[in-house]
Design a protein around this motif. Structure first.
Motif, PDB file in Angstrom:
ATOM      1  N   LYS A 100      55.837  83.333  67.942  1.00 41.60           N
ATOM      2  CA  LYS A 100      55.628  83.020  69.107  1.00 41.60           C
ATOM      3  C   LYS A 100      54.172  83.227  70.112  1.00 41.60           C
ATOM      4  O   LYS A 100      54.320  82.561  71.089  1.00 41.60           O
ATOM      5  CB  LYS A 100      56.968  83.320  69.779  1.00 41.60           C
ATOM      6  N   ASP A 101      53.497  84.187  70.396  1.00 43.09           N
ATOM      7  CA  ASP A 101      52.439  84.495  71.113  1.00 43.09           C
ATOM      8  C   ASP A 101      51.255  84.165  70.034  1.00 43.09           C
ATOM      9  O   ASP A 101      50.357  83.857  71.152  1.00 43.09           O
ATOM     10  CB  ASP A 101      52.428  86.195  71.165  1.00 43.09           C
ATOM     11  N   LYS A 102      51.132  82.759  69.551  1.00 46.52           N
ATOM     12  CA  LYS A 102      50.069  82.464  68.927  1.00 46.52           C
ATOM     13  C   LYS A 102      50.946  81.196  69.001  1.00 46.52           C
ATOM     14  O   LYS A 102      50.747  80.476  67.714  1.00 46.52           O
ATOM     15  CB  LYS A 102      49.767  82.923  67.398  1.00 46.52           C
ATOM     16  N   PRO A 103      50.509  79.924  69.489  1.00 43.82           N
ATOM     17  CA  PRO A 103      51.177  78.301  69.454  1.00 43.82           C
ATOM     18  C   PRO A 103      49.833  77.958  68.911  1.00 43.82           C
ATOM     19  O   PRO A 103      48.727  78.351  69.168  1.00 43.82           O
ATOM     20  CB  PRO A 103      50.895  77.663  70.808  1.00 43.82           C
ATOM     21  N   GLU A 104      50.349  76.090  68.656  1.00 49.52           N
ATOM     22  CA  GLU A 104      49.573  76.169  68.246  1.00 49.52           C
ATOM     23  C   GLU A 104      48.677  75.249  68.835  1.00 49.52           C
ATOM     24  O   GLU A 104      48.842  74.953  70.222  1.00 49.52           O
ATOM     25  CB  GLU A 104      49.878  74.754  66.936  1.00 49.52           C
ATOM     26  N   THR A 105      47.111  74.723  68.547  1.00 52.65           N
ATOM     27  CA  THR A 105      46.778  73.913  69.456  1.00 52.65           C
ATOM     28  C   THR A 105      45.236  72.506  68.840  1.00 52.65           C
ATOM     29  O   THR A 105      45.729  72.554  67.677  1.00 52.65           O
ATOM     30  CB  THR A 105      44.789  75.156  69.550  1.00 52.65           C
ATOM     31  N   LEU A 106      45.945  71.981  69.761  1.00 51.97           N
ATOM     32  CA  LEU A 106      44.853  70.249  68.753  1.00 51.97           C
ATOM     33  C   LEU A 106      43.603  70.877  68.829  1.00 51.97           C
ATOM     34  O   LEU A 106      43.565  69.909  67.744  1.00 51.97           O
ATOM     35  CB  LEU A 106      45.500  69.471  70.372  1.00 51.97           C
ATOM     36  N   GLU A 107      42.381  71.266  69.414  1.00 49.24           N
ATOM     37  CA  GLU A 107      41.324  72.276  69.029  1.00 49.24           C
ATOM     38  C   GLU A 107      41.517  71.812  67.371  1.00 49.24           C
ATOM     39  O   GLU A 107      40.768  71.816  66.567  1.00 49.24           O
ATOM     40  CB  GLU A 107      41.327  72.740  69.977  1.00 49.24           C
ATOM     41  N   ASN A 108      42.452  73.121  67.108  1.00 47.07           N
ATOM     42  CA  ASN A 108      42.768  74.130  65.863  1.00 47.07           C
ATOM     43  C   ASN A 108      43.215  73.203  64.734  1.00 47.07           C
ATOM     44  O   ASN A 108      42.346  73.314  63.338  1.00 47.07           O
ATOM     45  CB  ASN A 108      42.709  74.950  66.098  1.00 47.07           C
ATOM     46  N   GLN A 109      43.835  71.755  64.761  1.00 47.23           N
ATOM     47  CA  GLN A 109      44.403  70.957  64.153  1.00 47.23           C
ATOM     48  C   GLN A 109      43.714  70.188  63.595  1.00 47.23           C
ATOM     49  O   GLN A 109      43.201  69.693  62.960  1.00 47.23           O
ATOM     50  CB  GLN A 109      45.612  70.508  65.120  1.00 47.23           C
ATOM     51  N   TRP A 110      42.707  69.661  64.646  1.00 53.82           N
ATOM     52  CA  TRP A 110      42.267  68.890  64.363  1.00 53.82           C
ATOM     53  C   TRP A 110      40.439  69.373  63.542  1.00 53.82           C
ATOM     54  O   TRP A 110      40.230  68.248  62.605  1.00 53.82           O
ATOM     55  CB  TRP A 110      41.353  68.140  65.809  1.00 53.82           C
ATOM     56  N   PHE A 155      55.616  70.273  70.251  1.00 49.64           N
ATOM     57  CA  PHE A 155      55.810  69.333  71.405  1.00 49.64           C
ATOM     58  C   PHE A 155      57.448  69.607  71.463  1.00 49.64           C
ATOM     59  O   PHE A 155      57.786  68.646  72.589  1.00 49.64           O
ATOM     60  CB  PHE A 155      55.457  68.006  71.411  1.00 49.64           C
ATOM     61  N   ILE A 156      58.354  70.836  70.893  1.00 50.08           N
ATOM     62  CA  ILE A 156      59.800  70.314  71.494  1.00 50.08           C
ATOM     63  C   ILE A 156      60.465  71.783  71.774  1.00 50.08           C
ATOM     64  O   ILE A 156      60.416  72.608  70.680  1.00 50.08           O
ATOM     65  CB  ILE A 156      60.904  69.965  70.087  1.00 50.08           C
ATOM     66  N   PRO A 157      60.386  71.663  73.028  1.00 52.74           N
ATOM     67  CA  PRO A 157      61.215  73.533  73.468  1.00 52.74           C
ATOM     68  C   PRO A 157      61.656  73.787  72.581  1.00 52.74           C
ATOM     69  O   PRO A 157      61.262  75.089  72.561  1.00 52.74           O
ATOM     70  CB  PRO A 157      61.100  72.458  75.308  1.00 52.74           C
ATOM     71  N   TYR A 158      62.819  72.870  71.479  1.00 53.30           N
ATOM     72  CA  TYR A 158      63.643  74.047  71.490  1.00 53.30           C
ATOM     73  C   TYR A 158      63.497  74.455  69.972  1.00 53.30           C
ATOM     74  O   TYR A 158      64.097  75.326  69.702  1.00 53.30           O
ATOM     75  CB  TYR A 158      64.857  72.774  71.106  1.00 53.30           C
ATOM     76  N   MET A 159      62.751  73.865  69.540  1.00 49.08           N
ATOM     77  CA  MET A 159      62.585  74.686  68.581  1.00 49.08           C
ATOM     78  C   MET A 159      61.472  76.040  68.624  1.00 49.08           C
ATOM     79  O   MET A 159      60.866  76.275  67.022  1.00 49.08           O
ATOM     80  CB  MET A 159      60.855  73.317  67.682  1.00 49.08           C
ATOM     81  N   ARG A 160      60.844  76.061  69.375  1.00 48.59           N
ATOM     82  CA  ARG A 160      60.235  77.418  69.521  1.00 48.59           C
ATOM     83  C   ARG A 160      60.671  78.983  69.220  1.00 48.59           C
ATOM     84  O   ARG A 160      60.312  79.971  68.665  1.00 48.59           O
ATOM     85  CB  ARG A 160      59.753  77.548  70.906  1.00 48.59           C
ATOM     86  N   LYS A 161      61.771  78.589  69.531  1.00 43.57           N
ATOM     87  CA  LYS A 161      62.562  79.822  69.029  1.00 43.57           C
ATOM     88  C   LYS A 161      62.687  80.050  67.419  1.00 43.57           C
ATOM     89  O   LYS A 161      62.799  81.257  67.266  1.00 43.57           O
ATOM     90  CB  LYS A 161      63.993  79.569  69.722  1.00 43.57           C
ATOM     91  N   TYR A 162      62.093  79.016  66.356  1.00 43.34           N
ATOM     92  CA  TYR A 162      62.416  79.883  65.318  1.00 43.34           C
ATOM     93  C   TYR A 162      60.639  79.495  64.724  1.00 43.34           C
ATOM     94  O   TYR A 162      60.482  80.314  63.741  1.00 43.34           O
ATOM     95  CB  TYR A 162      62.524  77.757  64.697  1.00 43.34           C
ATOM     96  N   LYS A 163      59.823  79.619  65.686  1.00 47.15           N
ATOM     97  CA  LYS A 163      58.055  79.900  65.548  1.00 47.15           C
ATOM     98  C   LYS A 163      58.303  81.015  65.040  1.00 47.15           C
ATOM     99  O   LYS A 163      59.007  82.179  65.879  1.00 47.15           O
ATOM    100  CB  LYS A 163      57.749  79.576  66.534  1.00 47.15           C
ATOM    101  N   ILE A 164      57.766  82.243  64.275  1.00 47.17           N
ATOM    102  CA  ILE A 164      57.429  83.012  63.928  1.00 47.17           C
ATOM    103  C   ILE A 164      56.610  83.597  64.498  1.00 47.17           C
ATOM    104  O   ILE A 164      56.834  85.009  65.169  1.00 47.17           O
ATOM    105  CB  ILE A 164      57.159  82.874  62.378  1.00 47.17           C
TER     106      ILE A 164
END
Length: 292
Positions: A85-95, A74-83
């Motif tokens: 980047k083309d596969k964001p987390e989804t609440l559906e998968n997390q649930w 939920f923090i846009p600044y942290m996106r640059k550290y995601k390995i």
């Protein structure tokens, strides 16, 4: 002769640790921790401490350590550290992951945790404050547990990738190609038992106080949630540990379903060459950046 030399080395190391410890200021948390520990011993039975105490420690720490990675999405600044980047987390998968975790934690892991009390009783593992090991010895035993678990994990994890059995057990853990912290223990019940055995081998060999159970589970959870986080955070203190695998190492395994089988350290992958594709991939990325 070799035995005497080994004893001399360990004695010297012990003296060095003693000296460093004497230079450190007194830990202001030691007295409150001592009071809390003695309060626990005076108000709860050994069975309650070993069973329900261990369950609470595991559940509280697991979801606490997962929280930063969960908030990063939920923090846009942290996106640059995601390995990936083309596969964001989804609440559906997390649930979906959360529901499987609850089943694994309470239907698979809890029965195993119930055996903790009987283990401590059979081997006369102490609970009292007076026999609690010093921080340096506790840390050394946790490191020993990590080496043992990493070795077990490498060879059994690699076996679970064998084409004849992969789809029956380990494929579930690879359901999410881009891992996230909470997914660390998302697995088939058989995998939980097979790979989880490595966690207990070190305890069976090295445990000299019940505190080691909780210290080791803390370190193991920090490590496994970190490598599954999906984020390569700069200045991560864990990366200062020699041969530490880290999130980028394990993220590649999830991205390609091959290589990088170790859980914590990189030496087994280096020895057997199962990290060659990982190094080739990042060398290619570096070369691509230089030509831009």
């Amino acid at each position: 002769m070799a035995t005497n030399e080994s004893v001399g080395i360990f004695s010297s190391a012990s003296l060095a640790v003693e000296y460093v410890d004497s230079l450190l200021p007194e830990n202001p948390l030691q007295e409150p921790f001592k009071n809390a520990w003695n309060y626990m011993l005076n108000n709860y039975t050994k069975f309650q401490i070993a069973t329900w105490g261990s369950l609470i420690v595991h559940e509280a720490l697991y979801f606490l350590f997962c929280l930063p990675g969960f908030l990063f999405q939920f923090i846009p600044y942290m996106r640059k550290y995601k390995i990936q980047k083309d596969k964001p987390e989804t609440l559906e998968n997390q649930w979906k992951c959360f529901k499987v975790l609850l089943f694994n934690h309470f239907c698979i892991q809890l029965p195993l945790i119930c055996g903790t009390y009987y283990f401590t009783e059979y081997f006369n593992i102490p609970y009292d404050w007076e026999r609690m090991p010093r921080w340096c010895m506790l840390l050394a035993r946790c490191f020993g547990c990590a080496v043992i678990e990493d070795t077990w994990h490498y060879f059994l994890h690699r076996l679970l990738h064998h084409k004849r059995i992969y789809k029956y057990i380990h494929k579930i853990h690879h359901e999410f190609q881009a891992p996230f912290g909470m997914e660390a223990e998302y697995a088939h019940p058989l995998e939980t038992l097979i790979l989880g055995t490595g966690f207990f081998i070190g305890i069976m060999l090295l445990c000299d106080h019940v505190i080691l159970l909780w210290a080791w589970v803390t370190i193991r959870l920090i490590e496994t949630i970190d490598v599954h986080s999906g984020y390569d955070i700069p200045l991560n203190p864990l990366n200062l540990i020699p041969f530490y695998a880290g999130s980028r190492h394990h993220d590649f395994h999830h991205m390609n379903f091959v290589g990088n089988y170790a859980s914590t350290f990189t030496w087994w992958d280096r020895i057997f060459g199962t990290d060659s594709q990982f190094h080739a991939y990042y060398e290619k990325k570096k070369m691509g950046k230089k030509t831009e």
